[in-house]
Write a protein that holds these residues in place. Sequence first.
Motif: not given
Lengths: 116, 165
Positions: A38, A41, A100-104, A106-108, B67, B69, B121-122, B129
């Motif tokens: 994703y 979003n 795994i989430v890459c917050l900067p 916005r990738m899941v 950032t 976020s 992230l919706q 986690y």
Amino acid sequence: MKIIDKYIIGTILITSLSIILCRVLTFKNYDQKILEIYVNNNFYQEIKFDNNTAKTFMITSDLGWNKIEIKSGRVQISDSDCIDKACIKIGFIENSGESIVCLPHRMVVKVSEDRR
Amino acid sequence: MNIKKIFLLCIMAGEASLLFFIESYIPIPGLALSNIIILLALYCYSYWEALIILLLKLIISLIFIRTPSILFCSAVGGLLSLYFMNLFKSSFKENISMIGVSLVGSTFQNIGGIIAAIIILQNLSILFYLPIILLSSLFTGLFIGLAAKLTLKKFLKLNQSSVTH
């Protein structure tokens, strides 16, 4: 160390350990897995893989890139240009429901089982 | 509210921002170093002074945080942690020590961060986690509480003229 402190420590310990216990007991490792990606979003891509797949590819968006590696049924983000590199430090995921989430960016990246 | 107190609050806001800047280079999940300053403000003054310091810290952080976020996670986490720190402190009064309040603060800071990440992230995947972050916040909360407890006495001695209690 007063009495409420001990209650707080106990609550946090019991809550987190019980969640971890529930996860460990319900982890199922399937042979056919789907990797859902994703970005921002929105559903971006779906990749089927099993224990023999070996792939490396890049996910690029206007926020940056992530290099995803699939090897022997496990997935990891091997490289990225994000600021905190937290996504790389997580390492491998393999069980259904892990992500795994890459917050900067916005990738899941999520692993689920292949039911089809 | 005298001039000395206003200056002291501004300096504390600067310290909180500096700690926030430093902790962005330390890769420990859930280390809210600026909660040391928030705790000191909560125990030397009241909820409102701590809230002022928190809001000032967020404004100052706009200068060096790239950032948005991370800023959003820090804002949600900070406000949530301050609310619950004050709630636990005022409702349990003598039965809770600074370390307990700090534990509550770090726990809710991380829960707030996860809520902020879910909003950004919706996607509910980041809840994966939660237990690891809760365990980490246990240790960081103890550390932050100890650090604040050790500096409280010196802090009160240095700022006797501008501290209410």
